[in-house]
Design a protein around this motif. Structure first.
Motif, short mmCIF file in Angstrom:
data_model
loop_
_atom_site.label_atom_id
_atom_site.label_comp_id
_atom_site.label_asym_id
_atom_site.label_seq_id
_atom_site.Cartn_x
_atom_site.Cartn_y
_atom_site.Cartn_z
N THR A 125 -11.19 5.54 -7.81
CA THR A 125 -11.59 6.92 -7.50
C THR A 125 -11.01 7.86 -8.54
O THR A 125 -9.80 7.86 -8.79
CB THR A 125 -11.08 7.33 -6.10
OG1 THR A 125 -11.67 6.49 -5.11
CG2 THR A 125 -11.45 8.77 -5.81
N GLU B 127 0.84 -1.20 0.00
CA GLU B 127 0.00 0.00 0.00
C GLU B 127 0.87 1.25 0.00
O GLU B 127 1.78 1.37 0.82
CB GLU B 127 -0.91 0.03 1.24
CG GLU B 127 -1.93 -1.09 1.29
CD GLU B 127 -2.92 -0.91 2.43
OE1 GLU B 127 -3.05 0.24 2.93
OE2 GLU B 127 -3.55 -1.90 2.83
N SER C 82 -6.69 5.15 -6.62
CA SER C 82 -7.30 6.46 -6.42
C SER C 82 -6.40 7.52 -7.02
O SER C 82 -5.22 7.63 -6.65
CB SER C 82 -7.52 6.72 -4.92
OG SER C 82 -8.07 8.00 -4.70
N GLU D 277 -5.60 -3.52 -6.53
CA GLU D 277 -7.02 -3.68 -6.20
C GLU D 277 -7.71 -2.36 -5.86
O GLU D 277 -8.93 -2.28 -5.93
CB GLU D 277 -7.17 -4.65 -5.02
CG GLU D 277 -6.70 -6.06 -5.31
CD GLU D 277 -6.86 -6.98 -4.12
OE1 GLU D 277 -7.24 -6.48 -3.03
OE2 GLU D 277 -6.60 -8.19 -4.26
N HIS D 278 -6.93 -1.37 -5.48
CA HIS D 278 -7.48 -0.06 -5.08
C HIS D 278 -6.64 1.02 -5.76
O HIS D 278 -5.44 1.13 -5.51
CB HIS D 278 -7.42 0.06 -3.55
CG HIS D 278 -7.99 1.35 -3.02
ND1 HIS D 278 -8.65 1.41 -1.81
CD2 HIS D 278 -8.00 2.61 -3.50
CE1 HIS D 278 -9.04 2.66 -1.59
NE2 HIS D 278 -8.65 3.40 -2.61
N LEU E 166 -9.43 -5.25 -10.12
CA LEU E 166 -9.56 -3.98 -9.40
C LEU E 166 -10.90 -3.92 -8.67
O LEU E 166 -11.95 -4.23 -9.23
CB LEU E 166 -9.46 -2.81 -10.38
CG LEU E 166 -9.27 -1.42 -9.75
CD1 LEU E 166 -7.86 -1.28 -9.20
CD2 LEU E 166 -9.54 -0.32 -10.79
N ARG E 167 -10.86 -3.51 -7.40
CA ARG E 167 -12.06 -3.47 -6.57
C ARG E 167 -12.54 -2.04 -6.28
O ARG E 167 -13.73 -1.80 -6.11
CB ARG E 167 -11.82 -4.19 -5.23
CG ARG E 167 -11.50 -5.67 -5.37
CD ARG E 167 -12.70 -6.44 -5.88
NE ARG E 167 -12.48 -7.88 -5.80
CZ ARG E 167 -11.98 -8.62 -6.79
NH1 ARG E 167 -11.63 -8.02 -7.93
NH2 ARG E 167 -11.81 -9.91 -6.66
N VAL E 168 -11.61 -1.09 -6.18
CA VAL E 168 -11.95 0.29 -5.81
C VAL E 168 -11.27 1.24 -6.80
O VAL E 168 -10.08 1.13 -7.07
CB VAL E 168 -11.49 0.61 -4.37
CG1 VAL E 168 -11.86 2.05 -4.00
CG2 VAL E 168 -12.09 -0.36 -3.37
N VAL F 27 -2.69 -1.35 -3.24
CA VAL F 27 -3.39 -0.09 -3.00
C VAL F 27 -2.47 1.06 -3.41
O VAL F 27 -1.34 1.15 -2.93
CB VAL F 27 -3.79 0.06 -1.52
CG1 VAL F 27 -4.43 1.43 -1.29
CG2 VAL F 27 -4.74 -1.05 -1.10
N GLU G 57 -16.41 -0.59 -5.69
CA GLU G 57 -16.60 0.78 -5.23
C GLU G 57 -16.06 1.75 -6.27
O GLU G 57 -14.96 1.56 -6.79
CB GLU G 57 -15.89 1.02 -3.89
CG GLU G 57 -16.38 0.12 -2.76
CD GLU G 57 -15.63 0.37 -1.46
OE1 GLU G 57 -15.06 1.48 -1.31
OE2 GLU G 57 -15.60 -0.53 -0.61
N VAL H 188 -2.90 5.21 -3.73
CA VAL H 188 -3.73 6.39 -3.54
C VAL H 188 -2.86 7.62 -3.76
O VAL H 188 -1.90 7.86 -3.03
CB VAL H 188 -4.36 6.42 -2.13
CG1 VAL H 188 -5.15 7.71 -1.92
CG2 VAL H 188 -5.26 5.20 -1.91
N ARG I 18 0.23 5.45 -0.12
CA ARG I 18 -0.70 6.57 -0.09
C ARG I 18 0.11 7.86 0.00
O ARG I 18 0.90 8.04 0.94
CB ARG I 18 -1.67 6.47 1.10
CG ARG I 18 -2.50 5.17 1.07
CD ARG I 18 -3.32 5.02 2.35
NE ARG I 18 -3.96 3.71 2.43
CZ ARG I 18 -5.17 3.44 1.94
NH1 ARG I 18 -5.88 4.40 1.39
NH2 ARG I 18 -5.68 2.23 2.04
#
Length: 418
Positions: free
Chosen positions: A325, A243, A303, A300-301, A321-323, A270, A369, A272, A245
């Motif tokens: 933005t 992850e 943003s 998978e996420h 991919l699940r999320v 992830v 999402e 972000v 971010r």
């Protein structure tokens, strides 16, 4: 608890019951812990696993800060910095004058946390794996000294470190410093004062030094964009990072595509990128048009702020991919509340047609999402209709929708309801 029940429920069964109760709330363990000595023994590691302490002056006694009986059980310690010198940094920065300091030698460094008794206390917590250093007011220009950072990160049992104080903005490690840091799996750093107190050269050097020590073990990394050592990221190995971010003002240089900067983070799940733009800046694509292989096959996420319509990255997003933005940072809806801010933001919001064009290139049929932000136009019905057919498993849809003044309502067909 009666002896008969205890004979029927062995320790493993009781441990499972406790684990189920903990998932709901630790408070549920209190009645159970009062039933017998065995239950209390099994519950104590969970009841006392978290501790919060407010520190407003140098620690003079370990027992006064946290009772001795709790030390063997604490896994997560949250330290709230109540240092009376917190406002000194902002005062000096704003007025170029020294304010009276109670415990600190430097107006930008906390003197309360630099306490041998505190470090000794931490070493007497064998199960301590997570530490959080928090400011009482996150907008204060207040930092943690290098001595404090080094003492905390050298704890052999530590695995997660959360901090929203400045990372020693006026102190760096010495050239012969050979301190071995614990192999952290999580580093989370927030910086709430970048608009009034930009990172110092020393602060940037410190985060760079920390990442060279931790990049091989980190699994989760959160950083302010202003502190990201952009030029060095792609030269380090990140074998465990899952992850990433990054939040804050986007850097202007270098303009290297993110797929190149983060190319060594092959195991990312992830990503972000909440990067704000100044009024003169233009949105930047995530990938290089000549990209041959997508660098994050397990993502998978995802943003991204201020998406670029013709960015080739969207055609390469994995099916798993699940999320997703696609929005401004900050949201354009927040503009009225941010007008008094020291920083002026740009809000290059896409139209419904442009968001539709981006999503039509995505193959993420497993998407759960989705968040989108756009100006309504004549393609809005097509966009909303496309969502229900292209992403059949969608469970959450968040829309920031804007329209020009004096326009009538745009009818939305019922078939777009999810």
């Amino acid at each position: 608890m009666s002896d008969g029940i205890r004979r029927q429920l062995n320790d493993d069964v009781l441990a499972q019951i406790i684990a189920e109760l903990v998932q709901q709330s630790t408070c549920n363990l209190l009645p159970l812990s009062e039933t017998c000595h065995l239950s209390r023994t099994l519950c104590k590691p969970f009841i006392f696993s978290h501790a919060t302490c407010h520190i407003g002056e140098p620690v003079r006694s370990r027992r006064m800060l946290i009772p001795t009986f709790m030390w063997p059980y604490i896994r997560y310690l949250m330290v709230i910095d109540d240092c009376p010198d917190q406002a000194a940094g902002a005062w000096v920065h704003a007025r170029s004058a020294m304010r009276h300091l109670y415990y600190a030698r430097d107006p930008y460094l906390c003197g309360v946390l630099e306490s041998p008794k505190l470090f000794s206390l931490l070493r007497h917590m064998p199960r301590l794996t997570k530490i959080s250093l928090n400011l009482q007011d996150y907008r204060c220009v207040h930092g943690v000294s290098w001595a404090t950072l080094k003492s905390i990160l050298a704890l052999p049992q530590l695995r997660e470190f959360w901090v929203d104080l400045l990372l020693s903005p006026t102190q760096s490690p010495s050239h012969n410093d050979e301190t071995d840091f614990s192999p952290l799996t999580l580093l989370h750093h927030e910086r709430g004062v970048s608009d009034i107190y930009p990172p110092t050269t020393t602060e940037r050097a410190n985060i760079r030094y920390l990442l060279t020590k931790l990049c091989l073990s980190l699994e989760v990394l959160t950083l302010p964009a202003e502190l990201v050592p952009v030029s060095a990221l792609s030269s380090w190995n990140w074998p465990r990072l899952r992850e990433l971010r990054v939040r804050g003002a986007r850097w202007d240089s270098p303009s290297t595509p993110y797929t190149t900067l983060f190319s060594n983070m092959r195991n990312l799940r992830v990503l972000v990128l909440e990067l704000s733009l100044s009024v003169e800046a233009e949105p930047r694509p995530i990938s290089d048009p000549a990209m041959k292989a997508f660098p994050w096959p397990d993502l998978e996420h995802f943003s991204v702020s201020h998406p670029v319509v013709h960015d080739s990255v969207y055609a390469h997003l994995p099916r798993r991919l699940r999320v997703l933005t696609l929005s401004c940072c900050p949201h354009k809806a927040e503009k009225p509340a941010l007008e008094a801010s020291d920083r002026v933001y740009a809000y290059p919001t896409r139209t419904g047609s442009e968001i539709l064009e981006i999503l039509q290139r995505c193959r993420a049929q497993e998407l759960l999402e989705l968040q989108i932000e756009y100006h309504a136009d004549e393609s809005e019905n097509l966009l909303l209709g496309f969502l229900s057919s292209a992403f059949p498993k969608l469970q959450s849809l968040e829309i920031y929708r804007y329209r020009h003044p004096n326009t009538g309502d745009i009818a939305v067909v019922s078939s777009t309801c999810l």
